[in-house]
Design an enzyme around this catalytic site. Structure first.
Site, PDB file in Angstrom:
ATOM      1  N   MET A 111      58.556   9.113-105.939  1.00 36.52           N
ATOM      2  CA  MET A 111      57.287   8.440-105.623  1.00 36.52           C
ATOM      3  C   MET A 111      57.535   6.953-105.406  1.00 36.52           C
ATOM      4  O   MET A 111      58.085   6.279-106.279  1.00 36.52           O
ATOM      5  CB  MET A 111      56.282   8.580-106.777  1.00 36.52           C
ATOM      6  CG  MET A 111      55.755   9.974-107.042  1.00 36.52           C
ATOM      7  SD  MET A 111      54.674  10.658-105.777  1.00 36.52           S
ATOM      8  CE  MET A 111      53.494   9.373-105.469  1.00 36.52           C
TER       9      MET A 111
ATOM     10  N   MET B 135      49.960  16.852-109.064  1.00 37.14           N
ATOM     11  CA  MET B 135      49.752  15.701-109.956  1.00 37.14           C
ATOM     12  C   MET B 135      48.699  16.130-110.967  1.00 37.14           C
ATOM     13  O   MET B 135      47.555  15.682-110.952  1.00 37.14           O
ATOM     14  CB  MET B 135      49.306  14.490-109.130  1.00 37.14           C
ATOM     15  CG  MET B 135      50.455  13.872-108.338  1.00 37.14           C
ATOM     16  SD  MET B 135      49.894  12.884-106.948  1.00 37.14           S
ATOM     17  CE  MET B 135      49.711  14.170-105.715  1.00 37.14           C
TER      18      MET B 135
ATOM     19  N   ASP C 130      48.609  17.358-101.741  1.00 37.01           N
ATOM     20  CA  ASP C 130      48.497  16.604-102.987  1.00 37.01           C
ATOM     21  C   ASP C 130      47.397  17.180-103.866  1.00 37.01           C
ATOM     22  O   ASP C 130      46.213  17.028-103.567  1.00 37.01           O
ATOM     23  CB  ASP C 130      48.196  15.130-102.674  1.00 37.01           C
ATOM     24  CG  ASP C 130      49.395  14.436-102.065  1.00 37.01           C
ATOM     25  OD1 ASP C 130      50.465  14.468-102.696  1.00 37.01           O
ATOM     26  OD2 ASP C 130      49.265  13.880-100.954  1.00 37.01           O
TER      27      ASP C 130
ATOM     28  N   HIS D 224      52.338  19.337-104.141  1.00 35.31           N
ATOM     29  CA  HIS D 224      52.724  18.240-105.034  1.00 35.31           C
ATOM     30  C   HIS D 224      51.662  18.198-106.132  1.00 35.31           C
ATOM     31  O   HIS D 224      50.553  17.715-105.907  1.00 35.31           O
ATOM     32  CB  HIS D 224      52.783  16.933-104.231  1.00 35.31           C
ATOM     33  CG  HIS D 224      53.058  15.722-105.059  1.00 35.31           C
ATOM     34  ND1 HIS D 224      52.861  14.439-104.591  1.00 35.31           N
ATOM     35  CD2 HIS D 224      53.525  15.591-106.326  1.00 35.31           C
ATOM     36  CE1 HIS D 224      53.187  13.565-105.534  1.00 35.31           C
ATOM     37  NE2 HIS D 224      53.579  14.241-106.599  1.00 35.31           N
TER      38      HIS D 224
ATOM     39  N   HIS E  25      52.422  18.560 -96.741  1.00 34.82           N
ATOM     40  CA  HIS E  25      52.525  18.093 -98.117  1.00 34.82           C
ATOM     41  C   HIS E  25      51.102  18.057 -98.675  1.00 34.82           C
ATOM     42  O   HIS E  25      50.240  17.362 -98.146  1.00 34.82           O
ATOM     43  CB  HIS E  25      53.160  16.708 -98.123  1.00 34.82           C
ATOM     44  CG  HIS E  25      53.268  16.063 -99.464  1.00 34.82           C
ATOM     45  ND1 HIS E  25      54.420  16.104-100.211  1.00 34.82           N
ATOM     46  CD2 HIS E  25      52.365  15.357-100.202  1.00 34.82           C
ATOM     47  CE1 HIS E  25      54.231  15.443-101.346  1.00 34.82           C
ATOM     48  NE2 HIS E  25      52.983  14.982-101.367  1.00 34.82           N
TER      49      HIS E  25
ATOM     50  N   MET F 210      45.439  17.030-107.291  1.00 28.74           N
ATOM     51  CA  MET F 210      45.160  16.061-108.362  1.00 28.74           C
ATOM     52  C   MET F 210      44.039  16.588-109.240  1.00 28.74           C
ATOM     53  O   MET F 210      43.079  17.166-108.752  1.00 28.74           O
ATOM     54  CB  MET F 210      44.740  14.716-107.749  1.00 28.74           C
ATOM     55  CG  MET F 210      45.738  14.180-106.743  1.00 28.74           C
ATOM     56  SD  MET F 210      45.299  12.523-106.223  1.00 28.74           S
ATOM     57  CE  MET F 210      46.515  12.263-104.912  1.00 28.74           C
TER      58      MET F 210
ATOM     59  N   ASP G  45      57.804   9.859-101.166  1.00 31.20           N
ATOM     60  CA  ASP G  45      56.351   9.988-101.030  1.00 31.20           C
ATOM     61  C   ASP G  45      55.663   8.698-101.430  1.00 31.20           C
ATOM     62  O   ASP G  45      55.792   8.240-102.559  1.00 31.20           O
ATOM     63  CB  ASP G  45      55.893  11.151-101.930  1.00 31.20           C
ATOM     64  CG  ASP G  45      54.401  11.454-101.787  1.00 31.20           C
ATOM     65  OD1 ASP G  45      53.774  10.952-100.832  1.00 31.20           O
ATOM     66  OD2 ASP G  45      53.884  12.216-102.626  1.00 31.20           O
TER      67      ASP G  45
ATOM     68  N   SER H 214      51.139  14.620 -95.103  1.00 28.25           N
ATOM     69  CA  SER H 214      50.229  14.719 -96.249  1.00 28.25           C
ATOM     70  C   SER H 214      48.796  14.767 -95.731  1.00 28.25           C
ATOM     71  O   SER H 214      48.381  13.919 -94.932  1.00 28.25           O
ATOM     72  CB  SER H 214      50.404  13.505 -97.163  1.00 28.25           C
ATOM     73  OG  SER H 214      49.255  13.374 -97.993  1.00 28.25           O
TER      74      SER H 214
END
Ligand code: DX5
Ligand code: ZN
Length: 336
Positions: free
Chosen positions: A141, A71, A38, A69, A36, A40, A180, A11
């Site tokens: 998660m 979010m 993230d 991923h 990975h 957001m 994760d 990540s």
């Protein structure tokens, strides 16, 4: 290189955002299996990171797969941009507006990429029921999404990782369970034992002074070791790849000693061992070192080993005194 089954997804959340190209190059060189990423939106989670443009910039810099991923509250609106940016898989959250889930997963699948669904710690796996067959990744998660560096939620992992496999029966070969949040050398063996396929590892890799390559190899090896334990009904598989037990200590002391030994360039694997029971009901941890450096480790750390034995004895006595436990009950050696 021949490898076991577990894969490490690095990540980049806690990498230096002003120098992503370098971060990517470095992690690939240090042995990452995939990335990975993230995403957001400051709405689904109280944090804001990067969007499709960043991923588009990263794409030509590595040959490794990129897992996005998301979010974000509104994945349907931007999923096409993420696909165009070159993501190999796109995972969305099952907690978003239900009307968006099926069409978003459908677009990911239609683009020939792997669709994924993620569950926050408090969301039961059964939330995935209506979407069976529409996703090939379950991302479990084990922290509240939003930030790196939080502690691993073991209960959530125990409850969901193995059970998540049931949602991938339509894709027995390609289906993957990812974990994760808070994954590091302390949690890797446990999640490996639950047959997780991909371990997302973030903050520990980017910490100053960390040897990223060693950390990645250790997490992968421990996950595989955990898996082997499970196949072997909880008994250590034999042989343990020519690692020998250097010391056995209560967990907190074992981890401290491990750091000291590793500071000298010797890799250590800490494992829940078969050693003596402590007054808190937990057995001593084994510290394993490669057989090839066993004598070097003994030579260097003989005095430390005695010091730690003393600390362990004092800690056990103190524990017994504080909790009023009978020593013969709890300190009996394990049957061999
Ligand atoms: C948290 C992110 C994670 C994060 C993991 O919302 O989804 O991917 O980067 O970082 P660590 O490994 O530090 O928990
Ligand atoms: Zn993530």
């Amino acid at each position: 290189m021949a490898r076991g089954r577990a894969r490490v997804a690095v990540s980049i959340l806690d990498a230096d955002h002003s120098n992503m190209a370098y971060a990517i190059r470095r992690a690939e060189k240090e042995g990452a299996d995939r990335f990975h990423i993230d995403v957001m939106d400051g709405h689904f989670v109280p944090n804001l990171t990067f969007g499709p443009k960043m991923i588009k910039g990263i794409r030509p810099r590595t040959r490794l797969p990129l897992d996005a991923h998301l979010m974000i509250s509104d994945p349907l609106q931007s999923v096409d941009e993420f696909l165009a940016a070159g993501c190999d898989s796109v995972t969305i959250h099952v907690e978003v507006d239900p009307a968006q889930i099926e069409p978003t997963l459908g677009r990911i699948r239609a683009a020939g990429r792997a669709p994924g669904l993620s569950v926050k710690p408090k969301t039961p796996l059964s939330a995935l029921d209506p979407y069976r067959g529409l996703f090939d990744i379950v991302l479990v998660m084990t922290v509240e999404p939003g930030f790196g560096g939080q502690s691993f939620m073991k209960d959530v992992a125990a409850e969901k990782i193995l059970a998540a496999r049931e949602y991938l029966t339509h894709a027995p070969a390609e289906g993957e369970v990812h974990v994760d949040g808070g994954v590091n050398r302390e949690s890797a063996e446990f999640v490996g034992g639950l047959a997780v396929d991909v371990l997302v590892v973030g903050s520990v890799l980017w910490r100053k002074g960390r040897n990223m390559g060693r950390e990645i190899r250790l997490v992968r090896a421990l996950a595989d070791e955990g898996y082997q334990y499970r196949l072997n009904n909880g008994k250590p598989p034999i042989p343990r790849d020519a690692m020998v037990v250097f010391d056995q200590l209560p967990k907190h002391l074992a981890l401290r000693f491990m750091d000291e030994i590793e500071a000298g360039g010797i890799s250590v694997i800490p494992l829940r061992g078969n050693g003596q029971f402590n007054p808190d009901g937990v057995r001593d941890y084994d510290l394993l070192v490669p057989a090839s450096v066993e004598s070097l480790t003994i030579e260097r750390h003989a005095a430390d080993r005695e010091r730690y034995a003393g600390e362990a004895a004092a800690w056990r006595e103190d524990y017994i005194a504080r909790h009023g436990i009978q020593p013969p009950e709890t300190l009996r050696p394990a049957p061999s």
